[in-house]
Each structure stands twice: as C-alpha cells, then as structure tokens.
Design a protein around this motif. Structure first.
Motif, short mmCIF file in Angstrom:
data_model
loop_
_atom_site.label_atom_id
_atom_site.label_comp_id
_atom_site.label_asym_id
_atom_site.label_seq_id
_atom_site.Cartn_x
_atom_site.Cartn_y
_atom_site.Cartn_z
N GLU A 121 -0.31 10.18 18.29
CA GLU A 121 0.61 9.17 18.80
C GLU A 121 0.69 7.97 17.86
O GLU A 121 1.77 7.44 17.58
CB GLU A 121 0.18 8.72 20.20
N GLY A 122 -0.47 7.54 17.35
CA GLY A 122 -0.49 6.42 16.42
C GLY A 122 0.25 6.74 15.13
O GLY A 122 0.99 5.90 14.58
N ILE A 123 0.07 7.98 14.64
CA ILE A 123 0.75 8.40 13.41
C ILE A 123 2.26 8.48 13.62
O ILE A 123 3.05 8.03 12.78
CB ILE A 123 0.18 9.75 12.93
N LEU A 124 2.67 9.05 14.77
CA LEU A 124 4.10 9.16 15.07
C LEU A 124 4.76 7.77 15.15
O LEU A 124 5.85 7.56 14.61
CB LEU A 124 4.31 9.91 16.38
N ASP A 125 4.07 6.84 15.81
CA ASP A 125 4.64 5.48 15.95
C ASP A 125 4.77 4.81 14.59
O ASP A 125 5.80 4.22 14.25
CB ASP A 125 3.75 4.64 16.87
N PHE A 126 3.71 4.89 13.78
CA PHE A 126 3.74 4.24 12.47
C PHE A 126 4.76 4.91 11.56
O PHE A 126 5.47 4.24 10.79
CB PHE A 126 2.35 4.31 11.83
N ARG B 212 9.94 4.98 8.57
CA ARG B 212 10.62 6.24 8.24
C ARG B 212 11.24 6.20 6.85
O ARG B 212 11.23 7.22 6.14
CB ARG B 212 11.70 6.53 9.30
N ALA B 213 11.76 5.06 6.45
CA ALA B 213 12.44 4.97 5.15
C ALA B 213 11.46 5.21 3.99
O ALA B 213 11.88 5.65 2.92
CB ALA B 213 13.09 3.60 5.00
N GLN B 214 10.19 4.91 4.22
CA GLN B 214 9.20 5.08 3.14
C GLN B 214 8.49 6.43 3.21
O GLN B 214 7.93 6.88 2.22
CB GLN B 214 8.15 3.96 3.21
N PHE B 215 8.52 7.07 4.36
CA PHE B 215 7.81 8.33 4.50
C PHE B 215 8.81 9.49 4.71
O PHE B 215 9.72 9.67 3.93
CB PHE B 215 6.80 8.26 5.67
N SER B 216 8.63 10.26 5.76
CA SER B 216 9.46 11.42 6.00
C SER B 216 9.30 11.83 7.45
O SER B 216 8.32 11.44 8.11
CB SER B 216 9.02 12.58 5.08
N LYS B 217 10.25 12.61 7.95
CA LYS B 217 10.04 13.19 9.28
C LYS B 217 8.82 14.10 9.27
O LYS B 217 8.13 14.25 10.27
CB LYS B 217 11.29 13.96 9.72
N ASP B 218 8.60 14.74 8.13
CA ASP B 218 7.43 15.61 7.94
C ASP B 218 6.18 14.72 7.89
O ASP B 218 6.02 13.88 7.00
CB ASP B 218 7.59 16.40 6.63
N LEU C 234 0.83 -1.21 0.00
CA LEU C 234 0.00 0.00 0.00
C LEU C 234 0.87 1.26 0.00
O LEU C 234 0.63 2.20 -0.76
CB LEU C 234 -0.92 -0.01 1.22
N ILE C 235 1.89 1.25 0.85
CA ILE C 235 2.79 2.41 0.93
C ILE C 235 3.48 2.64 -0.41
O ILE C 235 3.58 3.78 -0.89
CB ILE C 235 3.82 2.22 2.06
N MET C 236 3.95 1.58 -1.04
CA MET C 236 4.64 1.73 -2.31
C MET C 236 3.69 2.18 -3.41
O MET C 236 4.06 2.98 -4.29
CB MET C 236 5.34 0.42 -2.70
N ASP C 237 2.46 1.67 -3.39
CA ASP C 237 1.46 2.13 -4.37
C ASP C 237 1.23 3.62 -4.21
O ASP C 237 1.13 4.36 -5.20
CB ASP C 237 0.14 1.38 -4.17
N TYR C 238 1.16 4.06 -2.97
CA TYR C 238 0.96 5.48 -2.67
C TYR C 238 2.14 6.32 -3.16
O TYR C 238 1.97 7.36 -3.80
CB TYR C 238 0.77 5.64 -1.16
N ARG C 239 3.34 5.86 -2.90
CA ARG C 239 4.53 6.61 -3.31
C ARG C 239 4.70 6.63 -4.83
O ARG C 239 5.21 7.61 -5.39
CB ARG C 239 5.79 5.99 -2.67
N ASN C 240 4.31 5.56 -5.49
CA ASN C 240 4.54 5.45 -6.94
C ASN C 240 3.38 5.99 -7.78
O ASN C 240 3.51 6.11 -9.00
CB ASN C 240 4.78 3.99 -7.32
N ASP C 241 2.28 6.31 -7.13
CA ASP C 241 1.11 6.83 -7.85
C ASP C 241 1.36 8.29 -8.20
O ASP C 241 1.46 9.14 -7.31
CB ASP C 241 -0.13 6.69 -6.96
#
Length: 420
Positions: free
Chosen positions: A184-189, A194-200, A9-16
């Motif tokens: 809190e849930g978003i920060l943990d996930f 982190r490698a797929q998303f961002s600190k932002d 799902l994360i990769m689909d989101y990043r590649n879309d």
C-alpha cells in the motif's frame, strides 16, 4: 525526507547508468521476455499439481524452472529461489510432502493467473495466508509481480530494508500482512510520483533495493552507510594484512626449502657425488649462491622415457655416482603434501632399471608425526623392496658441516636419517 531531497534521490536513481532502473528495468530486453517464460512455466506448475505429478522436492520440479527464471533477473531477485528450496529438517516450505498445502498452493497460482481483478487477487493472498503453510511467505510475491507487475511489487530482505529506511516503517519479513502494508505504501508513493517512475512497480522496487544496499545515502541511513564504509575499510585492512602474512609465509617456506636443498647439495658434493637440483629450482638462492651452481647443467638418464624423465628432473635433490646412476633422492616437504612426496619417490624407484640405494623425505620437525603416519600406510608397508627414510630440518641444519668434514660416502646420513 523533504520533497526536494526526495526528488533529487529519484533523479539520481534514474540518471545513474549503473542503477537497477537502467541496468534491469529500462534497458534489459530479457526482463520483458521473462514475463512470458514465467507465465508459461506457471501453467506447467499448476498442471503438475492438479495431476499429482509435482513431485516431493524443489529440485527437478516445474517450480524450479519458474523460480530460476525469476532469480536470473539481475541482483534485485538474487536469492529468490532460497525460500522455495525444500528443507526437510525444518519441513519448509511445506508444499512438497503435504498434499493439502500443495493443492492450496496450486489453487492460489491458478486463481492469480486467471484474473486481473485487484480485489479478487488480494482475497486469494489472504486465503493463502489463512492456510498457514509453513515457510510459504511473501517470497511468493515475486511470482505475483511477474503476473501483475502494476499491482504487486517484488519482495526480498533488501527491498524490505530499503522500505524501512526510506519510509521509516519496519517490515516483518515472513508476514503477508506486513507485505500488504508495504504494498500500500509503495502504491501510494508510486502514484504520487508516477511521472518519475512507472505503472510497473519494478521501477520503484529497484530504488528501494538500492537504498537497502546503501548505494544511495539519505538522512535515515547516513550513519549506517558510514558504519558500513568503516567496516569495509577494516575488512580491507584485515585482508591486506592477511595477504601480507601469506606472502611472508610463502617466502619463509621457499627460503627453508632452498636452505635444505643447499645443505643437501653441498653435502653431496663434498662426498664426491654429482648433484642434481630440481630443474625449476636452479635460479633459487641461499647463502648468496644460486642452487644451480651445485647442480649438473642437465640430467642425463639413458633408457628413461621422457614422461618419467620429466618427473624425475623435478625431484628436489638427486645424488648420482660417476656413471650418472641415481643413488640417493631427496624430497623436501616444507608445507606441501607428505603423501605426494612419498609417491614421487616411489614412482622414481619404479622408473629406474637399477635400485635407488636410498630415498629420503626431508621435512620440518613439527611434521614428524605426519611423516610416520603416512609411511605406515599399508600400501607402503607391503612393498618391502622400497624403503623411505626421513630427515628432520633441525638435524640436517645442525650436522651438515660436520658431515661435510668427516663423511666419506652416503652412509654418513645414517647418523641423522630415521625410518618407520
């Protein structure tokens, strides 16, 4: 959702290429510019509150400039301004007419703008929550995001729905506590991926937004997506059916309009008059004949200015004598404004040097009350030199053949014409 499905799902989101990640977060230079604009705008908001110049409405305030800049950040922030609109009947959000609440809001913004300490920021959020300012809930988090994008995710209904769907945790929209739990849930996930998303946190918030919009199908929203697709298809069917009916109605109206022009044209011709059919209706047909076959090829009206001539040439039917003087004019009003038809006939009478003997509205039976009401307007009643009669479709349709056979001149219309 297991790890494999989650990663896909994360990769689909990043590649879309059309995802929020690519259209807003990663490849939109205006996003970065907005941070500076919003921070500078908040300085002015704080100053206006402290100097008691903030005003008592969202419109025209310095806060409107800030929130507008947030709302312009693509659809993920669409509707961000709604929570800040002043709604007098509900008295929310109560920061415009309540001085204590306004000052508390100003102190909150100033404190959050002047620190990066997470603990202190959370304390400021809790202090604001304790003020119980009516209508001022977690929508403020959208401001916090542009001050501290690594600590506070954006927040709206769609993001909350996406969080609920993805994490199977229900979020109470107006609750700061629920927002902080979501945070809190978003920060943990985010930390785990982190490698797929961002600190932002905007990157992950974008994914939750997309899930909330049902752009991505996951096990927990599959049934909802199917339902929405079915609803979309049903809506399309209804729209197509509605459009089909509108086209049918338009066609029936055009046919009825052409039929009345046809009856008036052949009646005028049988009575020995020259007939003019509206210039733009010559190619219309009724009973297998083009209406233009009954009409003069061109309308010659000497001493009439061109603008007036152009208007007159669009009147539905004219009867003219052998000298091409207009003696009768007919406006057929199937569904268009009765008032506009009256005005066209009125303007015609004022444009000609000679008096037009008879002016007629021709309309469906069901519009008779409307015709009477319009003709009883004081402006038309006061002008005694202009008399407008009306003819109903049913009368013209029923009696046209008899009038063609036995009529000698336009006085035959007295049998079916009515006056108010």
């Amino acid at each position: 959702m297991d790890t494999t499905d989650c990663m896909k799902l994360i990769m689909d989101y990043r590649n879309d290429p059309e995802s929020v990640y690519n259209t807003w977060f990663l490849n939109n230079p205006d996003r970065l510019k907005a941070f500076r604009t919003i921070k500078n705008g908040l300085v002015q908001v704080i100053s206006d509150i402290e100097s008691r110049q903030f005003g008592n409405d969202f419109k025209g305030s310095s806060l409107e400039i800030v929130i507008t800049a947030i709302s312009e950040q693509k659809q993920i922030f669409e509707g961000a301004a709604h929570a800040f609109f002043w709604k007098p009947k509900l008295r929310i959000p109560d920061i415009y007419e309540n001085d204590e609440n306004q000052l508390a809001f100003g102190r909150f913004l100033k404190a959050c703008s002047s620190t990066t300490n997470e603990k202190q920021l959370l304390e400021e959020v809790l202090k604001l929550d304790q003020c119980k300012i009516k209508g001022l809930g977690p929508a403020v988090a959208n401001i916090l995001y542009f001050l501290h994008p690594t600590l506070f995710p954006p927040f709206n209904t769609t993001i909350a729905n996406g969080f609920h769907t993805f994490f199977q945790q229900k979020i109470k929209l107006g609750s700061w506590k629920a927002y902080l739990d979501m945070r809190e849930g978003i920060l943990d996930f985010n930390e785990q991926n982190r490698a797929q998303f961002s600190k932002d946190l905007g990157a992950l918030a974008g994914l939750l937004f997309e899930i909330g919009m049902q752009r991505y199908v996951i096990p927990s929203n599959a049934n909802k997506v199917i339902q929405l697709e079915q609803e979309k298809q049903e809506k399309q069917k209804k729209n197509h059916k509605k459009r089909h009916l509108e086209i049918e109605e338009d066609l029936l109206e055009q046919q009825a309009h052409s039929e009345m022009q046809y009856h008036l044209a052949r009646l005028g011709e049988s009575l020995g008059y020259n007939v003019w059919i509206a210039q733009n209706d010559h190619k219309r047909e009724w009973a297998g004949k083009k209406l233009g076959e009954f009409s003069l090829p061109s309308l010659r009206l000497p001493n009439i200015p061109k603008p007036a001539h152009d208007t007159i040439s669009l009147i539905d039917v004219l009867w003219l004598d052998s000298s091409n003087r207009i003696i009768s004019a007919f406006e057929v009003e199937k569904s268009t404004s009765i008032y506009s038809g009256i005005l066209r006939l009125h303007d015609l009478s004022l444009s000609l040097e000679h008096d037009v003997y008879h002016l007629y509205l021709v309309a469906p039976d069901k519009r008779e009350k409307e015709i009477k009401a319009q003709l009883l307007r004081p402006s038309f009643q006061q002008n005694n030199s202009i008399k407008i009669f009306y003819i109903l479709f049913s009368d013209l349709r029923c009696d046209c053949d008899a009038m063609c056979k036995f009529g000698q001149n336009m006085t035959v219309l007295e049998k079916i014409a009515k006056v108010v």
